[in-house]
Scaffold this motif. Structure first.
Motif, PDB file in Angstrom:
ATOM      1  N   ASN A   5       0.866  -1.177   0.000  1.00 52.60           N
ATOM      2  CA  ASN A   5       0.000   0.000   0.000  1.00 52.60           C
ATOM      3  C   ASN A   5       0.907   1.233   0.000  1.00 52.60           C
ATOM      4  N   PRO A   6       0.378   2.385  -0.430  1.00 55.20           N
ATOM      5  CA  PRO A   6       1.239   3.577  -0.478  1.00 55.20           C
ATOM      6  C   PRO A   6       1.438   4.204   0.906  1.00 55.20           C
ATOM      7  N   GLY A   7       2.172   3.566   1.745  1.00 55.43           N
ATOM      8  CA  GLY A   7       2.458   4.017   3.092  1.00 55.43           C
ATOM      9  C   GLY A   7       1.331   3.659   4.036  1.00 55.43           C
ATOM     10  N   GLY A  60       2.385  14.238  12.854  1.00 53.40           N
ATOM     11  CA  GLY A  60       1.086  13.985  12.223  1.00 53.40           C
ATOM     12  C   GLY A  60       1.321  13.214  10.945  1.00 53.40           C
ATOM     13  N   SER A  61       0.261  12.904  10.229  1.00 50.58           N
ATOM     14  CA  SER A  61       0.415  12.180   8.965  1.00 50.58           C
ATOM     15  C   SER A  61       0.689  13.179   7.839  1.00 50.58           C
ATOM     16  N   GLY A  62       0.809  12.687   6.629  1.00 48.70           N
ATOM     17  CA  GLY A  62       1.105  13.556   5.491  1.00 48.70           C
ATOM     18  C   GLY A  62       0.095  14.690   5.332  1.00 48.70           C
ATOM     19  N   THR A  63      -1.160  14.406   5.608  1.00 48.44           N
ATOM     20  CA  THR A  63      -2.195  15.438   5.475  1.00 48.44           C
ATOM     21  C   THR A  63      -1.948  16.602   6.435  1.00 48.44           C
ATOM     22  N   ALA A  64      -1.375  16.327   7.606  1.00 41.44           N
ATOM     23  CA  ALA A  64      -1.059  17.400   8.553  1.00 41.44           C
ATOM     24  C   ALA A  64      -0.070  18.377   7.913  1.00 41.44           C
ATOM     25  N   VAL A  87      -7.778  12.289  -5.920  1.00 39.10           N
ATOM     26  CA  VAL A  87      -8.273  12.457  -4.551  1.00 39.10           C
ATOM     27  C   VAL A  87      -7.484  13.513  -3.777  1.00 39.10           C
ATOM     28  N   TYR A  88      -6.153  13.508  -3.950  1.00 37.94           N
ATOM     29  CA  TYR A  88      -5.333  14.371  -3.089  1.00 37.94           C
ATOM     30  C   TYR A  88      -5.393  15.833  -3.484  1.00 37.94           C
ATOM     31  N   GLY A  89      -5.565  16.112  -4.782  1.00 35.85           N
ATOM     32  CA  GLY A  89      -5.793  17.493  -5.206  1.00 35.85           C
ATOM     33  C   GLY A  89      -7.130  17.983  -4.658  1.00 35.85           C
ATOM     34  N   GLU A  90      -8.126  17.113  -4.733  1.00 37.74           N
ATOM     35  CA  GLU A  90      -9.459  17.489  -4.222  1.00 37.74           C
ATOM     36  C   GLU A  90      -9.413  17.694  -2.699  1.00 37.74           C
ATOM     37  N   ARG A  91      -8.540  16.934  -2.023  1.00 33.41           N
ATOM     38  CA  ARG A  91      -8.397  17.117  -0.571  1.00 33.41           C
ATOM     39  C   ARG A  91      -7.835  18.509  -0.259  1.00 33.41           C
ATOM     40  N   ILE A  92      -6.889  18.984  -1.080  1.00 33.29           N
ATOM     41  CA  ILE A  92      -6.324  20.330  -0.858  1.00 33.29           C
ATOM     42  C   ILE A  92      -7.443  21.374  -0.940  1.00 33.29           C
ATOM     43  N   VAL A 134      -0.639  22.064  -6.085  1.00 34.02           N
ATOM     44  CA  VAL A 134      -0.708  20.912  -6.988  1.00 34.02           C
ATOM     45  C   VAL A 134      -0.086  19.695  -6.304  1.00 34.02           C
ATOM     46  N   VAL A 135      -0.574  18.524  -6.677  1.00 30.74           N
ATOM     47  CA  VAL A 135      -0.005  17.274  -6.167  1.00 30.74           C
ATOM     48  C   VAL A 135       1.050  16.802  -7.163  1.00 30.74           C
ATOM     49  N   HIS A 136       2.196  16.383  -6.677  1.00 25.02           N
ATOM     50  CA  HIS A 136       3.246  15.903  -7.581  1.00 25.02           C
ATOM     51  C   HIS A 136       2.881  14.503  -8.082  1.00 25.02           C
ATOM     52  N   HIS A 137       2.884  13.546  -7.181  1.00 22.67           N
ATOM     53  CA  HIS A 137       2.484  12.190  -7.562  1.00 22.67           C
ATOM     54  C   HIS A 137       1.069  11.960  -7.044  1.00 22.67           C
ATOM     55  N   GLU A 138       0.082  11.912  -7.958  1.00 20.13           N
ATOM     56  CA  GLU A 138      -1.308  11.679  -7.560  1.00 20.13           C
ATOM     57  C   GLU A 138      -1.472  10.188  -7.292  1.00 20.13           C
ATOM     58  N   THR A 139      -1.413   9.837  -6.044  1.00 23.59           N
ATOM     59  CA  THR A 139      -1.415   8.439  -5.631  1.00 23.59           C
ATOM     60  C   THR A 139      -2.728   7.731  -5.993  1.00 23.59           C
ATOM     61  N   THR A 140      -3.757   8.520  -6.271  1.00 24.53           N
ATOM     62  CA  THR A 140      -5.051   7.958  -6.682  1.00 24.53           C
ATOM     63  C   THR A 140      -4.893   7.003  -7.865  1.00 24.53           C
ATOM     64  N   VAL A 163       3.376  22.469  -3.186  1.00 28.60           N
ATOM     65  CA  VAL A 163       3.316  21.118  -3.743  1.00 28.60           C
ATOM     66  C   VAL A 163       3.021  20.083  -2.660  1.00 28.60           C
ATOM     67  N   ASP A 164       2.067  19.202  -2.945  1.00 29.89           N
ATOM     68  CA  ASP A 164       1.896  18.000  -2.134  1.00 29.89           C
ATOM     69  C   ASP A 164       2.849  16.966  -2.729  1.00 29.89           C
ATOM     70  N   GLY A 165       3.983  16.795  -2.061  1.00 25.85           N
ATOM     71  CA  GLY A 165       4.978  15.826  -2.520  1.00 25.85           C
ATOM     72  C   GLY A 165       5.014  14.616  -1.596  1.00 25.85           C
ATOM     73  N   VAL A 166       3.879  14.345  -0.953  1.00 29.32           N
ATOM     74  CA  VAL A 166       3.836  13.318   0.096  1.00 29.32           C
ATOM     75  C   VAL A 166       4.291  11.962  -0.437  1.00 29.32           C
ATOM     76  N   SER A 167       3.886  11.610  -1.665  1.00 28.10           N
ATOM     77  CA  SER A 167       4.253  10.279  -2.161  1.00 28.10           C
ATOM     78  C   SER A 167       5.311  10.331  -3.267  1.00 28.10           C
ATOM     79  N   SER A 168       6.066  11.428  -3.337  1.00 33.91           N
ATOM     80  CA  SER A 168       7.167  11.489  -4.313  1.00 33.91           C
ATOM     81  C   SER A 168       8.481  11.905  -3.670  1.00 33.91           C
ATOM     82  N   ASN A 189       6.772   8.362   6.241  1.00 32.89           N
ATOM     83  CA  ASN A 189       6.447   6.939   6.067  1.00 32.89           C
ATOM     84  C   ASN A 189       6.108   6.526   4.630  1.00 32.89           C
ATOM     85  N   LYS A 190       6.593   7.291   3.659  1.00 34.69           N
ATOM     86  CA  LYS A 190       6.420   6.822   2.277  1.00 34.69           C
ATOM     87  C   LYS A 190       7.815   6.578   1.691  1.00 34.69           C
ATOM     88  N   CYS A 191       8.249   7.397   0.721  1.00 35.31           N
ATOM     89  CA  CYS A 191       9.510   7.071   0.029  1.00 35.31           C
ATOM     90  C   CYS A 191      10.754   7.162   0.925  1.00 35.31           C
TER      91      CYS A 191
HETATM   92  C1  LIG Z   1      -0.492   9.485   1.379  1.00 37.40           C
HETATM   93  C2  LIG Z   1      -0.766  10.804   0.752  1.00 37.40           C
HETATM   94  C3  LIG Z   1      -1.168  11.926   1.519  1.00 37.40           C
HETATM   95  C4  LIG Z   1      -1.363  11.908   3.000  1.00 37.40           C
HETATM   96  O1  LIG Z   1      -2.072  10.879   3.542  1.00 37.40           O
HETATM   97  P1  LIG Z   1      -1.989  10.627   5.125  1.00 37.40           P
HETATM   98  O2  LIG Z   1      -2.912   9.475   5.290  1.00 37.40           O
HETATM   99  O3  LIG Z   1      -2.428  11.851   5.815  1.00 37.40           O
HETATM  100  O4  LIG Z   1      -0.554  10.317   5.434  1.00 37.40           O
HETATM  101  C5  LIG Z   1      -1.308  13.135   0.876  1.00 37.40           C
HETATM  102  N1  LIG Z   1      -1.070  13.272  -0.428  1.00 37.40           N
HETATM  103  C6  LIG Z   1      -0.667  12.231  -1.192  1.00 37.40           C
HETATM  104  C7  LIG Z   1      -0.382  12.477  -2.637  1.00 37.40           C
HETATM  105  C8  LIG Z   1      -0.512  10.967  -0.627  1.00 37.40           C
HETATM  106  O5  LIG Z   1      -0.106   9.927  -1.381  1.00 37.40           O
END
Ligand SMILES: *Cc1c(COP(=O)(O)O)cnc(C)c1O
Length: 355
Positions: A5-7, A60-64, A87-92, A134-140, A163-168, A189-191
């Protein structure tokens, strides 16, 4: 159990051992040494100068980290253009609206490429104090967005790029200076192969000149100021910090982001080729997808639940599609401690599950 899973990721023995280092008070010099080491190693990942950039740590997690970046770095009264293709762009967008930020969205279907002509059209209409997120790697979907073209266009107009670079972060190229990246949020907890609980924002120090904080707990300037002077505003997730420090040492020993990029590429090619031999095709072309995660079409007549359970009983956790994609695809991420032997077993597990 190997996590695909992606982290969070499967930990190496040395990162796991770091979790049980001595108890620490976060107001003692030993903690500040740990904090300084992590901040400096994070800047080293992309060879950033400490005079120009700061790594600001959060618990916190990446979203924090994404939320802190949006809540703190969009100028008050300024507009935020959010580019969405997952999903992650829409979350922003949801985060920004929660804080009452004046938002605009440039929306694309999940997995669709960001159209530069459409982006330029919107960018040209933005007032000067606007920001772009913008999200770099859209994990969706695994789509790796072209933040270079987008960033360079913003840089030329003096527009901030968040930039949301959480998964890149740590596995894909991010050229902060040339691409005009003002800030990038990511997680341990990702890359980087740490544990959940530690997250961070790499930011251009010029952004800290004025405070734009809309949140007390997520005021990045406050964290950065405190951390610059060997302090911390609140109690940090110390075991997660220990693990991140060790994970960063391991990352450096292995050869940095370029080495991790190559490692993921080799793993991903091996698994994608095998899945293709079983008649399973990837959702996106390899040139459009990140190396961190790929999405694959579920084979006809095979449900996600069946595939998930068949693999789990063989020691592997795969990941479902989100929303409307849940019934159509599955995702495989190859971050973390995955050995060549594990990959061999994974291929066998897919073959057994599909046949
Ligand atoms: C994993 C991820 C997040 C953050 O998710 P958390 O569950 O809060 O760690 C944010 N953006 C992207 C692109 C992700 O892959």
């Amino acid at each position: 159990m190997i996590l695909l899973n992606p982290g969070p990721v499967t930990l190496s023995a040395r990162v796991r051992a770091a979790l049980t280092k001595p108890d620490l008070c976060h107001r003692e010099p030993e903690f500040f040494e740990l904090q300084d080491a992590i901040r400096s190693r994070l800047l080293d990942v992309y060879e950033l100068e400490p005079a120009a950039y700061a790594a600001t740590l959060l618990s916190g997690s990446g979203t924090a980290a994404v939320e802190a970046m949006i809540a703190s770095l969009v100028p008050k009264g300024g507009k935020l253009l959010i580019v969405e293709n997952g999903v992650y762009g829409e979350r922003i967008t949801r985060i920004a609206r929660t804080y009452g930020i004046d938002t605009e969205t440039l929306h694309f279907q999940w997995g669709e490429e960001i159209s530069m002509p459409e982006f330029m059209n919107r960018l040209e209409k933005l007032p000067g104090d606007s920001s772009v997120a913008v999200v770099h790697h859209e994990t969706t979907t695994g789509r790796l967005n072209n933040i270079q073209s987008l960033g360079e266009a913003c840089k030329a107009r003096g527009i901030r790029v968040l930039v949301d670079g959480v998964s890149s972060f740590g596995a894909e190229e991010i050229n902060f200076t040339d691409w005009g990246i003002s800030a990038c949020a990511a997680t341990a907890n990702k890359c980087l192969h740490g544990v959940p609980g530690a997250a961070f924002v790499i930011l251009n120090r010029a952004l800290l000149a004025d405070s734009h904080a809309r949140s007390h707990y997520f005021d990045l300037a406050n964290y950065c100021r405190a951390q610059d002077s060997q302090g911390t505003p609140f109690t940090p997730a110390i075991p997660a910090f220990y693990a991140l420090d060790e994970a960063l040492k391991e990352f450096e020993d292995a050869g940095g982001w370029q080495a991790r990029h190559r490692l993921y590429a080799a793993r991903m090619n091996e698994i994608t080729e095998h899945l293709e031999s079983l008649g399973i095709t990837a959702l996106l072309d390899s040139g459009d997808s990140s190396l961190v995660l790929r999405a694959y079409d579920l084979p006809a007549g095979t449900s996600y639940e069946y595939l998930h359970d068949a693999l789990k009983s063989r020691g592997f956790v795969i990941y479902a599609g989100q929303g409307q994609l849940a019934r159509k695809m599955f995702r495989v991420s190859l971050m973390g401690e995955v050995t060549p032997h594990d990959l061999k077993r994974l291929k066998q597990a897919f073959s057994d599950a599909i046949r």
